[in-house]
Design a protein around this motif. Structure first.
Motif, PDB file in Angstrom:
ATOM      1  N   GLN A  21       6.581   9.592  -6.221  1.00 32.44           N
ATOM      2  CA  GLN A  21       5.679   9.124  -7.101  1.00 32.44           C
ATOM      3  C   GLN A  21       5.411   7.774  -6.629  1.00 32.44           C
ATOM      4  O   GLN A  21       6.051   6.947  -6.309  1.00 32.44           O
ATOM      5  CB  GLN A  21       6.570   9.100  -8.516  1.00 32.44           C
ATOM      6  CG  GLN A  21       6.974  10.475  -8.960  1.00 32.44           C
ATOM      7  CD  GLN A  21       7.736  10.209 -10.326  1.00 32.44           C
ATOM      8  OE1 GLN A  21       8.239   9.127 -10.623  1.00 32.44           O
ATOM      9  NE2 GLN A  21       7.606  11.230 -11.199  1.00 32.44           N
ATOM     10  N   PRO A  22       3.913   7.492  -6.910  1.00 35.07           N
ATOM     11  CA  PRO A  22       3.533   6.017  -6.762  1.00 35.07           C
ATOM     12  C   PRO A  22       4.033   5.116  -7.806  1.00 35.07           C
ATOM     13  O   PRO A  22       4.350   5.350  -8.630  1.00 35.07           O
ATOM     14  CB  PRO A  22       1.821   6.376  -6.726  1.00 35.07           C
ATOM     15  CG  PRO A  22       1.695   7.380  -7.543  1.00 35.07           C
ATOM     16  CD  PRO A  22       2.999   8.466  -7.297  1.00 35.07           C
ATOM     17  N   SER A  28      -2.010   3.775  -3.645  1.00 34.71           N
ATOM     18  CA  SER A  28      -1.843   4.948  -3.407  1.00 34.71           C
ATOM     19  C   SER A  28      -3.160   5.432  -2.363  1.00 34.71           C
ATOM     20  O   SER A  28      -4.037   4.988  -2.267  1.00 34.71           O
ATOM     21  CB  SER A  28      -2.002   5.898  -4.746  1.00 34.71           C
ATOM     22  OG  SER A  28      -3.014   5.775  -5.380  1.00 34.71           O
ATOM     23  N   SER A  61      -7.251   3.828   0.549  1.00 42.12           N
ATOM     24  CA  SER A  61      -5.970   3.845  -0.514  1.00 42.12           C
ATOM     25  C   SER A  61      -6.744   3.093  -1.478  1.00 42.12           C
ATOM     26  O   SER A  61      -7.961   2.494  -1.489  1.00 42.12           O
ATOM     27  CB  SER A  61      -4.701   3.083  -0.199  1.00 42.12           C
ATOM     28  OG  SER A  61      -4.999   1.790   0.704  1.00 42.12           O
ATOM     29  N   GLN A  63      -6.034   1.527  -5.603  1.00 35.30           N
ATOM     30  CA  GLN A  63      -5.177   0.678  -6.910  1.00 35.30           C
ATOM     31  C   GLN A  63      -5.707   0.301  -8.054  1.00 35.30           C
ATOM     32  O   GLN A  63      -6.864  -0.026  -8.092  1.00 35.30           O
ATOM     33  CB  GLN A  63      -4.751  -0.585  -6.129  1.00 35.30           C
ATOM     34  CG  GLN A  63      -3.886  -1.444  -7.104  1.00 35.30           C
ATOM     35  CD  GLN A  63      -3.657  -2.757  -6.557  1.00 35.30           C
ATOM     36  OE1 GLN A  63      -4.391  -3.476  -5.867  1.00 35.30           O
ATOM     37  NE2 GLN A  63      -2.542  -3.327  -6.702  1.00 35.30           N
TER      38      GLN A  63
END
Length: 102
Positions: A21-22, A28, A61, A63
């Motif tokens: 899980q992030p 992520s 990625s 956020q």
């Protein structure tokens, strides 16, 4: 019910180093083919001022913040590689918050 909800929230906020899980608020993996990621990449390339266009997104990625941060590794048509951070604000405007030539 309250205890179950509290446990669920706690599990979302604190992830162990081996957890899949992030971490809430953390970075992520992003999809390089996602239209929003591609738009952020094109914006960043236009801000680098090297008269080159985006050739490829090597990595992405993201956020969640007050909007979305994208950390991208870009390859330009002039063969330069850059790591950039783009902030897409809640109103949809973007700002280049970081850049480093690789």
């Amino acid at each position: 019910m309250k205890a179950g909800l509290a446990a669920l929230i706690a599990g979302m906020l604190v992830a162990s180093p081996t957890s899949a899980q992030p971490l809430a608020g953390g970075w992520s993996a992003g999809q390089t083919t996602n239209p929003e990621v591609r738009e952020a990449a094109r914006f960043a390339a236009s801000q680098l001022g090297h008269h080159a266009r985006l050739a490829h997104i090597d990595a992405a990625s993201q956020q969640v913040v007050a909007g979305m941060n994208y950390r991208l590794t870009l390859r330009l048509t002039n063969r330069q590689r850059w790591e950039v951070t783009v902030w897409r604000q809640l109103d949809g405007t973007m700002k280049l918050n970081g850049k480093q030539r690789l």
